[in-house]
Design an enzyme around this catalytic site. Structure first.
Site, mmCIF file in Angstrom:
data_model
loop_
_atom_site.group_PDB
_atom_site.id
_atom_site.type_symbol
_atom_site.label_atom_id
_atom_site.label_comp_id
_atom_site.label_asym_id
_atom_site.label_seq_id
_atom_site.Cartn_x
_atom_site.Cartn_y
_atom_site.Cartn_z
ATOM 1 N N ARG A 86 44.461 68.941 91.997
ATOM 2 C CA ARG A 86 43.518 69.396 93.019
ATOM 3 C C ARG A 86 42.667 70.525 92.429
ATOM 4 O O ARG A 86 43.199 71.418 91.745
ATOM 5 C CB ARG A 86 44.241 69.913 94.267
ATOM 6 C CG ARG A 86 44.779 68.804 95.174
ATOM 7 C CD ARG A 86 43.663 67.951 95.793
ATOM 8 N NE ARG A 86 44.177 66.865 96.607
ATOM 9 C CZ ARG A 86 44.345 65.600 96.193
ATOM 10 N NH1 ARG A 86 44.045 65.254 94.956
ATOM 11 N NH2 ARG A 86 44.802 64.689 97.018
ATOM 12 N N GLN A 129 34.414 69.022 97.770
ATOM 13 C CA GLN A 129 34.024 67.640 97.484
ATOM 14 C C GLN A 129 33.194 67.055 98.613
ATOM 15 O O GLN A 129 33.634 67.147 99.766
ATOM 16 C CB GLN A 129 35.282 66.795 97.249
ATOM 17 C CG GLN A 129 35.992 67.178 95.972
ATOM 18 C CD GLN A 129 37.115 66.225 95.572
ATOM 19 O OE1 GLN A 129 37.785 66.474 94.605
ATOM 20 N NE2 GLN A 129 37.323 65.159 96.282
ATOM 21 N N ASN A 182 48.762 55.574 93.687
ATOM 22 C CA ASN A 182 47.778 55.652 92.601
ATOM 23 C C ASN A 182 48.266 56.467 91.403
ATOM 24 O O ASN A 182 47.473 56.958 90.618
ATOM 25 C CB ASN A 182 46.447 56.195 93.143
ATOM 26 C CG ASN A 182 46.626 57.454 93.960
ATOM 27 O OD1 ASN A 182 47.657 58.117 93.844
ATOM 28 N ND2 ASN A 182 45.650 57.790 94.782
ATOM 29 N N HIS A 218 35.695 62.524 91.879
ATOM 30 C CA HIS A 218 37.119 62.272 92.178
ATOM 31 C C HIS A 218 37.400 60.763 92.144
ATOM 32 O O HIS A 218 37.376 60.085 93.167
ATOM 33 C CB HIS A 218 37.434 62.843 93.567
ATOM 34 C CG HIS A 218 38.900 62.943 93.844
ATOM 35 N ND1 HIS A 218 39.408 63.771 94.818
ATOM 36 C CD2 HIS A 218 39.972 62.337 93.301
ATOM 37 C CE1 HIS A 218 40.725 63.652 94.855
ATOM 38 N NE2 HIS A 218 41.090 62.771 93.951
HETATM 39 P P1 NAP Z 1 55.052 64.430 93.179
HETATM 40 O O1 NAP Z 1 55.779 63.197 92.736
HETATM 41 O O2 NAP Z 1 55.450 65.088 94.455
HETATM 42 O O3 NAP Z 1 55.177 65.482 91.979
HETATM 43 C C1 NAP Z 1 54.680 66.787 92.067
HETATM 44 C C2 NAP Z 1 55.642 67.688 91.288
HETATM 45 O O4 NAP Z 1 55.064 68.995 91.213
HETATM 46 C C3 NAP Z 1 57.003 67.826 91.981
HETATM 47 O O5 NAP Z 1 58.023 67.700 91.007
HETATM 48 C C4 NAP Z 1 56.947 69.252 92.532
HETATM 49 O O6 NAP Z 1 58.216 69.866 92.628
HETATM 50 C C5 NAP Z 1 56.119 69.923 91.481
HETATM 51 N N1 NAP Z 1 55.576 71.209 91.897
HETATM 52 C C6 NAP Z 1 55.257 71.657 93.127
HETATM 53 N N2 NAP Z 1 54.792 72.906 93.046
HETATM 54 C C7 NAP Z 1 54.843 73.263 91.741
HETATM 55 C C8 NAP Z 1 54.497 74.446 91.026
HETATM 56 N N3 NAP Z 1 54.033 75.550 91.659
HETATM 57 N N4 NAP Z 1 54.672 74.469 89.702
HETATM 58 C C9 NAP Z 1 55.176 73.391 89.057
HETATM 59 N N5 NAP Z 1 55.520 72.238 89.673
HETATM 60 C C10 NAP Z 1 55.350 72.191 91.002
HETATM 61 O O7 NAP Z 1 53.497 64.150 93.282
HETATM 62 P P2 NAP Z 1 52.593 63.184 92.395
HETATM 63 O O8 NAP Z 1 52.550 61.833 93.006
HETATM 64 O O9 NAP Z 1 53.002 63.334 90.973
HETATM 65 O O10 NAP Z 1 51.163 63.835 92.638
HETATM 66 C C11 NAP Z 1 50.913 65.174 92.233
HETATM 67 C C12 NAP Z 1 49.586 65.627 92.819
HETATM 68 O O11 NAP Z 1 48.540 64.917 92.177
HETATM 69 C C13 NAP Z 1 49.395 65.290 94.314
HETATM 70 O O12 NAP Z 1 49.966 66.268 95.143
HETATM 71 C C14 NAP Z 1 47.902 65.232 94.443
HETATM 72 O O13 NAP Z 1 47.392 66.505 94.780
HETATM 73 C C15 NAP Z 1 47.427 64.868 93.043
HETATM 74 N N6 NAP Z 1 46.858 63.513 93.010
HETATM 75 C C16 NAP Z 1 45.565 63.354 92.595
HETATM 76 C C17 NAP Z 1 44.980 62.100 92.578
HETATM 77 C C18 NAP Z 1 43.570 61.894 92.108
HETATM 78 O O14 NAP Z 1 42.953 60.882 92.435
HETATM 79 N N7 NAP Z 1 43.008 62.800 91.323
HETATM 80 C C19 NAP Z 1 45.720 60.988 93.011
HETATM 81 C C20 NAP Z 1 47.052 61.172 93.380
HETATM 82 C C21 NAP Z 1 47.601 62.441 93.392
HETATM 83 P P3 NAP Z 1 59.009 69.852 94.040
HETATM 84 O O15 NAP Z 1 59.246 68.407 94.354
HETATM 85 O O16 NAP Z 1 60.251 70.625 93.737
HETATM 86 O O17 NAP Z 1 58.133 70.532 95.027
#
Ligand code: NAP
Length: 367
Positions: A265, A294, A126, A318
């Site tokens: 989150r 939630q 997503n 959400h």
């Molecule tokens: P992703 O591809 O794993 O990207 C997350 C990035 O954040 C990674 O580069 C990670 O680095 C970095 N990160 C981790 N801790 C950090 C910090 N303290 N400061 C700065 N950067 C940091 O994940 P994504 O697919 O983009 O998704 C991100 C988040 O969005 C998910 O974990 C989920 O909680 C949220 N999400 C929300 C929805 C919604 O419906 N609202 C849907 C999907 C996802 P490293 O790889 O080095 O750890």
């Protein structure tokens, strides 16, 4: 029915949200208790038991009742059933916990590791939907859209009331906390808006060609990063290192009058601190779709957080990652993960969060 599969009969428990009166009207609402991720017939034809519920709260919930002998549990961030250590301790037979979506922070990953329960999610399912929601929310806040629309619904016409706090996105500095799948897609979508500068704060640097393609600059100190941004968007996972990353102290580093968008989150931002900063005028607007509880209670601080002009709130339930296109992808992804599990096939490594008692994903547990 496949007789060999019955020998390995699994009990699969899914906790999903309810579609209610919308189930018949929209069969593409797959992530709901009515449509059951579209896998009911497939599971039952193999002799498996499939329990689907939205009842997730408390020791007498259907979730806690059925988790005791479930071998697989499917949960979703949109209606999170919290798989805590206590709950896991009751789940003697649990082998795999699958997140229908992205983000497995509702699962105690340390406890899952200790119990060697695999945790998998449908990575990437997503990310476009969320990136689009981020762009929409940025524009909503910067253009002051919500008060403008509400005024029209009330039968009024007062241009100055809205224009006094309506700006262009062009020329602003926009920064993302986390430049992973979603954060990077947000940057790609921001590029044509001719922002003054695009920034990111992440543990790891983007590959040079990826950074150059969107023209983004890395800032490796959070407060330094915040102090440069007119608009901050949060796109990092929730883990021990990001819980309340945005709080009274870090908000002080944000530019007065800046906007904050969180679709990652809820608990990454301290809701009470955000509300205080909006009331004082330090933050001009806050938007997103994620909440620290939630469904959010009726008196949640972010339901009544406004800037000094009575606007600046672009919160939704959400919903960003559960567009109908996303639901199709995460429903198919859950089916694929289950199929791999039933047939002892290797899982797509990108989907694994913890496996064999170890963190497979860098993002969780280590920080
Ligand atoms: P992703 O591809 O794993 O990207 C997350 C990035 O954040 C990674 O580069 C990670 O680095 C970095 N990160 C981790 N801790 C950090 C910090 N303290 N400061 C700065 N950067 C940091 O994940 P994504 O697919 O983009 O998704 C991100 C988040 O969005 C998910 O974990 C989920 O909680 C949220 N999400 C929300 C929805 C919604 O419906 N609202 C849907 C999907 C996802 P490293 O790889 O080095 O750890």
């Amino acid at each position: 029915m496949n007789p060999t599969a019955v020998a390995n009969k699994e009990k699969i428990l899914a906790v999903l949200y309810t579609a209610g009166k919308y189930a018949k009207e929209q069969p593409k609402l797959l992530g709901t208790i009515e449509n059951k991720l579209g896998i009911k017939d497939w599971l039952e034809s193999q002799g498996h038991e499939y329990i689907v519920t939205d009842d997730k709260e408390g020791p007498n919930s259907e979730f806690q009742k059925h988790i005791k002998d479930a071998t697989c549990v499917i949960t979703t961030p949109f209606h999170p059933a919290y798989l805590t250590r206590d709950v896991m301790n009751k789940a003697d037979k649990l082998k795999i916990a699958i997140t229908a979506g992205v983000g497995s922070d509702h699962i105690d990953l340390n406890a899952a590791n200790e119990r060697k329960i695999t945790v998998a999610e449908v990575t990437g399912s997503n990310v476009v939907a969320v990136a689009e929601h981020v762009l929409m929310t940025i524009l909503n806040l910067v253009r002051n859209f919500v008060p403008a629309h509400e005024q029209i619904m009330r039968g009024e016409w007062d241009v100055a009331q809205v224009a006094r706090n309506s700006y262009d996105l062009e020329g602003k500095v926009v920064g993302t906390i986390g430049a992973g799948r979603i954060g990077y897609r947000v940057l790609q979508r921001l590029k044509p808006f001719d922002c003054k500068e695009l920034l990111y704060f992440d543990y790891q640097a983007l590959p040079k060609d990826a950074a150059d393609a969107v023209g983004v600059r890395r800032v490796d100190d959070l407060k330094d990063f915040l102090s440069q941004c007119d608009i901050v968007t949060v796109n990092a996972p929730l883990h021990e290192g990001t819980h309340h990353l945005i709080n009274d102290d870090t908000i002080k580093s944000m530019k007065p009058g800046s906007w904050l968008i969180n679709t990652a989150r809820g608990a990454i931002c301290d809701a009470a601190a955000v509300k205080r900063a909006m009331a004082s005028g330090h933050i001009n607007g806050y938007g997103g779709d994620v909440w620290d509880t939630q469904p959010a209670p009726a008196d949640h601080p972010l339901r009544s957080a406004f800037n000094t002009m009575g606007g600046g709130n672009a919160m939704t339930a959400h919903i960003s990652g559960t567009s109908l296109d996303s639901q199709e992808r995460y429903a198919n992804g859950v089916k694929e993960i289950l199929d791999n599990y039933f047939n002892k096939k290797e899982q797509n490594p990108a989907n694994l969060i913890v496996t064999d008692g170890q963190y497979a994903s860098k993002a969780y547990g280590k920080r």
